[in-house]
Write a protein that holds these residues in place. Structure first.
Motif, mmCIF file in Angstrom:
data_model
loop_
_atom_site.group_PDB
_atom_site.id
_atom_site.type_symbol
_atom_site.label_atom_id
_atom_site.label_comp_id
_atom_site.label_asym_id
_atom_site.label_seq_id
_atom_site.Cartn_x
_atom_site.Cartn_y
_atom_site.Cartn_z
ATOM 1 N N PHE A 145 0.833 -1.202 0.000
ATOM 2 C CA PHE A 145 0.000 0.000 0.000
ATOM 3 C C PHE A 145 0.866 1.249 0.000
ATOM 4 N N PHE A 161 -8.590 6.738 -1.164
ATOM 5 C CA PHE A 161 -8.134 7.430 -2.375
ATOM 6 C C PHE A 161 -8.995 8.651 -2.652
ATOM 7 N N ALA A 185 2.724 1.671 -3.256
ATOM 8 C CA ALA A 185 1.850 2.196 -4.308
ATOM 9 C C ALA A 185 1.612 3.687 -4.119
ATOM 10 N N VAL A 186 1.515 4.131 -2.874
ATOM 11 C CA VAL A 186 1.349 5.565 -2.610
ATOM 12 C C VAL A 186 2.569 6.333 -3.097
ATOM 13 N N THR A 230 2.667 6.452 -6.958
ATOM 14 C CA THR A 230 1.651 7.368 -7.472
ATOM 15 C C THR A 230 2.042 8.818 -7.247
ATOM 16 N N TYR A 289 -1.414 3.305 -7.412
ATOM 17 C CA TYR A 289 -2.421 3.068 -6.374
ATOM 18 C C TYR A 289 -3.653 2.393 -6.965
#
Length: 324
Positions: free
Chosen positions: A92, A298, A95-96, A99, A274
């Motif tokens: 997680f 999100f 991915a943040v 992004t 994300y």
């Protein structure tokens, strides 16, 4: 002495005026009904496609729904999905980061390219309309799968980009398979699609008074000074509009990352956006409750970023009426 009551001259009780006044409420009611009838397709679409799915997603974010099971086996887990997301899922936070890098690099580069090309096209010359259409063409394709496939093939080891480098004696590599460069190819693809903000910038440049540039030329201002003192302040509302739209689009990148990595976020999770991580959790691992929780986080994050942009806009956005 007896007096006779006289009817008010301003409130006739009979005649055409009274009949017309009595008919107005019914006409307004009919207009309201007609308005709702014309709005009904949009209202039905809002409920069926947006409002109801959003509410269902909010409910599922507090459950362990896995898509394959029936509704009776679904259990309420409260905030467990959110706790797992922030404390137990290392992908997680990765991915943040991916992004954020993508959005914070691609968005300003895309806006800079759009503004630069718009200034070049803001002149009268032959085939100006043709060039504007050609520059806008990539944005018409949008985030299509076909465009992403073409882009991946361009940056393969045997792709067109390495062939171009070969003309200068530079040995290329499989850029899309290199963790250090895979995300960069996606950023280039996003920047290349600058047509939409370019058209908006071009419309804004048409509204800048020519007299301002003429007065600056008389005072001996250089082109760079004209750009800083005239073009940017006059275009600040347009820049603000494009910044908001492109920032949101930057955070929502999905198609190109999915195609490049075959839906895995590779190589070595270098393109794990994300939205792609959300897709993997929901449809590959069948954790729809967890994916719904990710979707709402999100949504809140994009809302927060947009609010920050709006909050800071008052310091640099200037309107022609003198109000910020």
């Amino acid at each position: 002495m007896a007096t006779t009551a006289r009817p008010s001259p301003t409130a006739p009780t009979t005649g055409p005026a009274a009949s017309q006044r009595r008919g107005r409420p019914a006409k307004r009611k009919n207009d309201g009904v007609a308005g709702y009838v014309f709005l009904s397709p949009w209202l039905l679409g809002l409920l069926a496609i947006t409002a109801i799915p959003m509410l269902m997603s909010l409910y599922l974010s507090f459950t362990n729904y896995d898509v394959l099971s029936d509704w009776e086996s679904m259990k309420w887990v409260g905030l467990d999905n959110y706790r797992t997301m922030f404390t137990e899922d290392p992908s997680f936070w990765h991915a943040v980061r991916v992004t954020l890098v993508f959005a914070l690099v691609a968005t300003p580069l895309k806006l800079a390219a759009a503004l630069g090309v718009a200034m070049l096209l803001n002149r009268s010359f032959k085939a100006a309309g043709l060039f504007r259409g050609l520059f806008y063409l990539p944005s018409l394709l949008g985030g299509s799968v076909a465009l992403a496939i073409v882009w991946v093939n361009m940056f393969n080891r045997d792709g067109a980009f390495n062939s171009f480098l070969g003309w200068f004696g530079i040995e290329g590599k499989a850029w899309v398979n290199d963790p250090d460069f895979a995300l960069g190819t996606l950023i280039l693809l996003a920047v290349w699609q600058f047509g939409a903000p370019m058209v908006i910038f071009l419309a804004g440049l048409k509204q800048v008074p020519v007299e301002l540039y003429e007065a600056a030329s008389v005072d001996g201002a250089s082109p760079w000074r004209k750009f800083l003192s005239i073009t940017l302040p006059m275009l600040s509302p347009v820049i603000f509009f494009n910044l908001v739209l492109e920032t949101i689009n930057g955070f929502q990148g999905f198609t190109s990352a999915f195609v490049l990595s075959n839906g895995t976020g590779g190589p070595v999770d270098s393109t794990l956006m994300y939205t792609l991580h959300l897709y993997i959790k929901g449809w590959n691992e069948y954790q729809m409750g967890y994916a719904s929780a990710m979707a709402w986080v999100f949504l809140l994050a994009i809302g927060l970023v947009t609010a920050v942009v709006f909050r800071t806009g008052k310091f640099w956005v200037h309107y022609s009426d003198g109000e910020d």
